[in-house]
Design a protein around this motif. Structure first.
Motif, PDB file in Angstrom:
ATOM      1  N   GLU A 135       0.816  -1.212   0.000  1.00  0.00           N
ATOM      2  CA  GLU A 135       0.000   0.000   0.000  1.00  0.00           C
ATOM      3  C   GLU A 135       0.857   1.273   0.000  1.00  0.00           C
ATOM      4  OE1 GLU A 135      -3.191  -0.272   2.819  1.00  0.00           O
ATOM      5  OE2 GLU A 135      -3.498  -2.396   2.366  1.00  0.00           O
ATOM      6  N   LEU A 136       0.332   2.315  -0.622  1.00  0.00           N
ATOM      7  CA  LEU A 136       0.884   3.660  -0.474  1.00  0.00           C
ATOM      8  C   LEU A 136       0.545   4.169   0.925  1.00  0.00           C
ATOM      9  CD1 LEU A 136       2.089   6.342  -1.737  1.00  0.00           C
ATOM     10  CD2 LEU A 136      -0.305   6.922  -2.280  1.00  0.00           C
ATOM     11  N   VAL A 137       1.535   4.771   1.602  1.00  0.00           N
ATOM     12  CA  VAL A 137       1.320   5.313   2.946  1.00  0.00           C
ATOM     13  C   VAL A 137       1.472   6.834   2.898  1.00  0.00           C
ATOM     14  CG1 VAL A 137       2.122   5.319   5.340  1.00  0.00           C
ATOM     15  CG2 VAL A 137       2.181   3.194   3.999  1.00  0.00           C
ATOM     16  N   VAL A 138       0.510   7.523   3.487  1.00  0.00           N
ATOM     17  CA  VAL A 138       0.529   8.982   3.563  1.00  0.00           C
ATOM     18  C   VAL A 138       0.901   9.389   4.988  1.00  0.00           C
ATOM     19  CG1 VAL A 138      -0.844  11.079   3.271  1.00  0.00           C
ATOM     20  CG2 VAL A 138      -1.262   9.090   1.799  1.00  0.00           C
ATOM     21  N   ALA A 139       1.828  10.333   5.120  1.00  0.00           N
ATOM     22  CA  ALA A 139       2.269  10.817   6.432  1.00  0.00           C
ATOM     23  C   ALA A 139       1.802  12.258   6.617  1.00  0.00           C
ATOM     24  CB  ALA A 139       3.799  10.736   6.525  1.00  0.00           C
ATOM     25  N   MET A 140       1.111  12.517   7.730  1.00  0.00           N
ATOM     26  CA  MET A 140       0.480  13.824   7.945  1.00  0.00           C
ATOM     27  C   MET A 140       1.370  14.750   8.780  1.00  0.00           C
ATOM     28  SD  MET A 140      -2.340  13.302   6.329  1.00  0.00           S
ATOM     29  CE  MET A 140      -3.387  14.687   6.837  1.00  0.00           C
ATOM     30  N   LYS A 141       1.367  16.047   8.418  1.00  0.00           N
ATOM     31  CA  LYS A 141       2.114  17.030   9.212  1.00  0.00           C
ATOM     32  C   LYS A 141       1.181  17.932  10.015  1.00  0.00           C
ATOM     33  CE  LYS A 141       2.521  20.435   5.460  1.00  0.00           C
ATOM     34  NZ  LYS A 141       3.456  21.091   4.529  1.00  0.00           N
ATOM     35  N   SER A 142      -0.110  17.829   9.741  1.00  0.00           N
ATOM     36  CA  SER A 142      -1.123  18.601  10.469  1.00  0.00           C
ATOM     37  C   SER A 142      -2.460  17.929  10.196  1.00  0.00           C
ATOM     38  CB  SER A 142      -1.123  20.068  10.011  1.00  0.00           C
ATOM     39  OG  SER A 142      -1.281  20.139   8.607  1.00  0.00           O
ATOM     40  N   GLY A 143      -3.533  18.487  10.754  1.00  0.00           N
ATOM     41  CA  GLY A 143      -4.802  17.779  10.573  1.00  0.00           C
ATOM     42  C   GLY A 143      -5.981  18.600  11.026  1.00  0.00           C
ATOM     43  N   GLY A 144      -6.824  17.962  11.858  1.00  0.00           N
ATOM     44  CA  GLY A 144      -8.052  18.595  12.323  1.00  0.00           C
ATOM     45  C   GLY A 144      -9.272  17.829  11.849  1.00  0.00           C
ATOM     46  N   TYR A 145     -10.446  18.309  12.264  1.00  0.00           N
ATOM     47  CA  TYR A 145     -11.711  17.759  11.782  1.00  0.00           C
ATOM     48  C   TYR A 145     -12.138  18.475  10.502  1.00  0.00           C
ATOM     49  CZ  TYR A 145     -12.795  15.452  16.325  1.00  0.00           C
ATOM     50  OH  TYR A 145     -12.803  14.663  17.429  1.00  0.00           O
ATOM     51  N   HIS A 146     -12.944  17.767   9.707  1.00  0.00           N
ATOM     52  CA  HIS A 146     -13.647  18.384   8.569  1.00  0.00           C
ATOM     53  C   HIS A 146     -12.698  19.088   7.602  1.00  0.00           C
ATOM     54  CE1 HIS A 146     -17.105  17.309  10.876  1.00  0.00           C
ATOM     55  NE2 HIS A 146     -16.829  18.164  11.837  1.00  0.00           N
ATOM     56  N   ILE A 147     -11.682  18.362   7.145  1.00  0.00           N
ATOM     57  CA  ILE A 147     -10.734  18.916   6.182  1.00  0.00           C
ATOM     58  C   ILE A 147     -11.359  18.827   4.789  1.00  0.00           C
ATOM     59  CG2 ILE A 147      -8.457  18.631   5.128  1.00  0.00           C
ATOM     60  CD1 ILE A 147      -7.601  17.285   7.817  1.00  0.00           C
ATOM     61  N   PRO A 148     -11.511  19.947   4.087  1.00  0.00           N
ATOM     62  CA  PRO A 148     -12.062  19.891   2.720  1.00  0.00           C
ATOM     63  C   PRO A 148     -11.100  19.160   1.775  1.00  0.00           C
ATOM     64  CG  PRO A 148     -12.099  22.141   3.604  1.00  0.00           C
ATOM     65  CD  PRO A 148     -11.247  21.322   4.523  1.00  0.00           C
ATOM     66  N   VAL A 149     -11.671  18.484   0.789  1.00  0.00           N
ATOM     67  CA  VAL A 149     -10.850  17.777  -0.200  1.00  0.00           C
ATOM     68  C   VAL A 149      -9.799  18.716  -0.796  1.00  0.00           C
ATOM     69  CG1 VAL A 149     -10.907  16.663  -2.480  1.00  0.00           C
ATOM     70  CG2 VAL A 149     -12.628  16.073  -0.755  1.00  0.00           C
ATOM     71  N   ALA A 150     -10.208  19.935  -1.103  1.00  0.00           N
ATOM     72  CA  ALA A 150      -9.310  20.884  -1.774  1.00  0.00           C
ATOM     73  C   ALA A 150      -8.137  21.307  -0.890  1.00  0.00           C
ATOM     74  CB  ALA A 150     -10.093  22.122  -2.213  1.00  0.00           C
ATOM     75  N   GLU A 151      -8.263  21.106   0.445  1.00  0.00           N
ATOM     76  CA  GLU A 151      -7.189  21.507   1.354  1.00  0.00           C
ATOM     77  C   GLU A 151      -6.386  20.324   1.876  1.00  0.00           C
ATOM     78  OE1 GLU A 151      -8.847  23.919   4.482  1.00  0.00           O
ATOM     79  OE2 GLU A 151      -9.892  25.226   3.048  1.00  0.00           O
ATOM     80  N   ALA A 152      -6.809  19.097   1.490  1.00  0.00           N
ATOM     81  CA  ALA A 152      -6.228  17.899   2.097  1.00  0.00           C
ATOM     82  C   ALA A 152      -4.720  17.813   1.869  1.00  0.00           C
ATOM     83  CB  ALA A 152      -6.925  16.655   1.553  1.00  0.00           C
ATOM     84  N   GLU A 153      -4.269  18.097   0.651  1.00  0.00           N
ATOM     85  CA  GLU A 153      -2.836  17.934   0.357  1.00  0.00           C
ATOM     86  C   GLU A 153      -1.965  18.866   1.186  1.00  0.00           C
ATOM     87  OE1 GLU A 153      -2.379  18.276  -3.890  1.00  0.00           O
ATOM     88  OE2 GLU A 153      -2.751  16.132  -4.200  1.00  0.00           O
ATOM     89  N   SER A 154      -2.511  19.981   1.624  1.00  0.00           N
ATOM     90  CA  SER A 154      -1.705  20.928   2.406  1.00  0.00           C
ATOM     91  C   SER A 154      -1.358  20.366   3.785  1.00  0.00           C
ATOM     92  CB  SER A 154      -2.445  22.269   2.553  1.00  0.00           C
ATOM     93  OG  SER A 154      -3.573  22.124   3.403  1.00  0.00           O
ATOM     94  N   HIS A 155      -2.028  19.269   4.197  1.00  0.00           N
ATOM     95  CA  HIS A 155      -1.751  18.644   5.492  1.00  0.00           C
ATOM     96  C   HIS A 155      -0.794  17.462   5.383  1.00  0.00           C
ATOM     97  CE1 HIS A 155      -4.789  20.963   7.715  1.00  0.00           C
ATOM     98  NE2 HIS A 155      -5.570  20.817   6.640  1.00  0.00           N
ATOM     99  N   ILE A 156      -0.352  17.141   4.161  1.00  0.00           N
ATOM    100  CA  ILE A 156       0.497  15.965   3.947  1.00  0.00           C
ATOM    101  C   ILE A 156       1.969  16.333   4.089  1.00  0.00           C
ATOM    102  CG2 ILE A 156       1.238  14.225   2.262  1.00  0.00           C
ATOM    103  CD1 ILE A 156      -1.604  14.349   1.081  1.00  0.00           C
ATOM    104  N   PHE A 157       2.671  15.604   4.959  1.00  0.00           N
ATOM    105  CA  PHE A 157       4.124  15.778   5.092  1.00  0.00           C
ATOM    106  C   PHE A 157       4.860  15.054   3.969  1.00  0.00           C
ATOM    107  CE2 PHE A 157       8.191  14.073   6.578  1.00  0.00           C
ATOM    108  CZ  PHE A 157       8.860  15.248   6.898  1.00  0.00           C
ATOM    109  N   GLY A 158       4.450  13.811   3.722  1.00  0.00           N
ATOM    110  CA  GLY A 158       5.145  13.030   2.704  1.00  0.00           C
ATOM    111  C   GLY A 158       4.504  11.677   2.511  1.00  0.00           C
TER     112      GLY A 158
END
Ligand code: MN
Length: 232
Positions: free
Chosen positions: A81-104
């Protein structure tokens, strides 16, 4: 300041490619049924939506490690599987903003006691026994999104002892990474340190002691693990 009554457990951390830093792991979220061809091979209904479950943080096994063949199964399966690592988060993240929370991104194995998954599905039991056992999450180093971009269209291949078993593309995911983040955040507050295993393409199968599993997603560091002797 008070002392711990016992030595505190060590928090697992993954190497970050091109740096001396490590990525501390908070939670491991997993998405199941996220590739149509895998749903079909499991004889499940391909119209079912993907499912969400978790593995314990201390199930992480770093790249190059050995996974002892686990207790309590006669049918250990790999799922690359591809693994996504998060650098930030929160509730109710819009699809359009999701990538801005990805570390790598990295690659990982959702190791599965397939025999107990069948039992859990049949009887409506929880999934910890089938998915959340010790050392069930080998995961390679994390490559920063700022270095590699966002991984949305990349071949994913898994081999056992050099023979290719899974050969897909992460573009075949039903819920794309940004949609996964949006949906997960409707149920859980995502935070820095969270990992998300994004589901497996077709071609899952059993491994036995002595097998070497190699997993690669184009652009990321491959993962290699050995299945060791059965736990005594
Ligand atoms: Mn999986």
């Amino acid at each position: 300041m008070t002392d711990f009554a016992i030595a505190p457990p060590v928090r697992p951390a993954l190497d970050v490619v091109g740096t001396d830093a490590t990525f501390p792991v908070r939670r491991i979220y997993c998405i199941g049924k996220n590739y149509v061809a895998h749903i079909r091979e499991m004889n499940a209904d391909e119209r079912d939506p993907p499912v969400i479950f978790m593995k314990p943080t201390d199930a992480v096994v770093p790249n190059g490690g050995t996974v002892p063949y686990p207790v309590f199964t006669e049918n250990l399966h790999y799922e690359g599987e591809l693994v996504v690592a998060m650098k930030s988060g929160g509730y109710h993240i819009p699809v359009a903003e999701a990538e801005s929370h990805i570390f790598g991104y990295g690659v990982g194995l959702d190791l599965t006691r397939r025999d107990h998954q069948a039992e859990a599905l049949e009887k409506g039991l929880p999934w910890e026994v089938t998915k959340g056992f010790d050392k069930s999450a080998p995961i390679g180093p994390i490559t920063r999104a700022e270095d590699v971009g966002h991984v949305v269209d990349a071949p994913i291949r898994l081999s056992v002892n050099g023979a290719i078993k899974q050969d897909g593309n992460v573009a075949m995911m039903i819920w794309k990474t940004n949609e996964i983040i949006a949906r997960l955040s409707e149920q859980h507050a995502l935070e820095a340190g969270d990992l998300i295993m994004t589901g497996t393409p077709a071609g899952v199968g059993a491994v036995v002691p002595g097998d070497v599993i190699e997993l690669e997603v184009a652009g990321l560091v491959p993962l290699k693990v050995l299945i060791g002797p059965k736990v005594a």
